[in-house]
Write an enzyme that holds these catalytic residues in place. Sequence first.
Site, mmCIF file in Angstrom:
data_model
loop_
_atom_site.group_PDB
_atom_site.id
_atom_site.type_symbol
_atom_site.label_atom_id
_atom_site.label_comp_id
_atom_site.label_asym_id
_atom_site.label_seq_id
_atom_site.Cartn_x
_atom_site.Cartn_y
_atom_site.Cartn_z
ATOM 1 N N TRP A 325 87.146 21.893 64.236
ATOM 2 C CA TRP A 325 86.984 21.091 63.015
ATOM 3 C C TRP A 325 86.657 19.641 63.348
ATOM 4 C CZ3 TRP A 325 89.799 16.800 61.362
ATOM 5 C CH2 TRP A 325 89.549 16.372 60.058
ATOM 6 N N HIS A 326 87.210 19.142 64.448
ATOM 7 C CA HIS A 326 87.002 17.737 64.780
ATOM 8 C C HIS A 326 85.581 17.431 65.225
ATOM 9 C CE1 HIS A 326 91.383 17.242 64.616
ATOM 10 N NE2 HIS A 326 91.129 15.951 64.531
ATOM 11 N N GLY A 327 84.845 18.408 65.700
ATOM 12 C CA GLY A 327 83.483 18.098 66.097
ATOM 13 C C GLY A 327 82.816 19.238 66.835
#
Length: 483
Positions: A325-327
Amino acid sequence: MLFPTLEFGIFFLIVFTIGWSLRASPEGRKYFLVGASYLFYGWWDWRFTGLLFATTLINYLAGLALGRLSRPGLRKLVVGLTVVVDLGVLAFFKYYGFFLTSLDEVLTALGLHRDLPFLEIILPIGISFFTFQGISYVVDVYRGHIAAERSLLDVMLFKSFFPQLVAGPIVRAADFIPQINAPARLTREHVAIGTVLVLTGLAKKMVIANYLATELVDPVFFDPTAVGALDLLVGIYGYAVQIYCDFSGYSDIAIGIAALLGYRFRENFDQPYRASSLQDFWRRWHISLSTWLRDYLYIPLGGSRYGEAKTYRNLFLTMFLGGIWHGAAWTFVVWGAFHGAMLGLERFVRAKLDELAPPHADEEGLLTKIGNFAQHVVGIVWTFHLVCFAWIFFRSDSFGTALDYLKGFADWTGSHDHATPFLVGLVALGLFFQFTPRNLGRELALSIRALPAPLLGLLLGAGILVIWAAAPEGVAPFIYFQF
């Protein structure tokens, strides 16, 4: 439009003034706040306001359908399709390029290179946050936790409210929609808490985070092979403080601005570096995301209900997906996988130690208290360094840079030009505030809430000017804008 800028200051003064002048007209106030929020979002790139509205409309219509349907199969179909659409939009903008690049590398390595349909895709700012808010709304309606909202305007304000739109906190509909339908009321407590949070958030971001970023973290991570081991060590401590001050600073400002407009958001950080275990860390760090992952991913996977093996699996999958989700980068995958694996290992070790621990004859004895305190301190130090190790992958621009960073600790003979007393002092200051009384901000707010309104306004203005003068030149964007 960034928070610590003159243009946002003017924007907020206008919103504050008009917003409160409309308090006698609840619907008019909602329309105005939605318009202001879309203006705030469109200031960056107006084209993506259409995406924000489209996803909001989908979530609104799904909520209405769930409110009217009674057959379990149809309800499951509606919530499933809506979540797929939400995640599909997020995946396209965030992971399309990463997927094709990875596929291209695999095909090339296998000697099967093909021309793939690469596109230049701009990542809409805040898409992860408003997507997660939309999913939480639809799932909560499906579960019966909240009623389907009949007003499209209310759902639009819930998803677009500008303080938390681009970098959280992730607000739940059950917390926010009842507030926008209640009579608007600005209390002294709202103003005092808002003033303290805005000033502390600006100080964290503009002074501590920006100095550490520009003078320590960015140079050290740019080329870890060019600096000594001491710089690398101070650099990762510096990044731990920088990302905390940057992100919690944004959350403080967002919560403070919401308070000045009469709304209450929940706390998003709770001194995470005083955590004595990784489980405790995730109860304190980015609380709105960690509770979202718990409620909408970990628990639906089964949580801890079906035995230890599946619990470890669920912990790992939750953190692994949290990393993704963060990248769209392998460094985030490693970061999430590391946290997932260590959470499982921590749970396993704790269970074994509990089995082996002898019963204490005197739970309140001096030796027991000393032992518990020592164990607590060791837990804090150990957890902090585990988190810092994972931050190396989170911050590095590539897996190779992260490995170079780790290799650099083998040689302590190099220079240490970046580990200056000023920067080491900022790191120490950031860590010091992790161990102050947790209600210090609220106590400070209570101490100033009796001040006359003009004096509170003067205090806020003077505080902003002092912070502005102490901060380095330039306005760095918040780290979490890229997520």
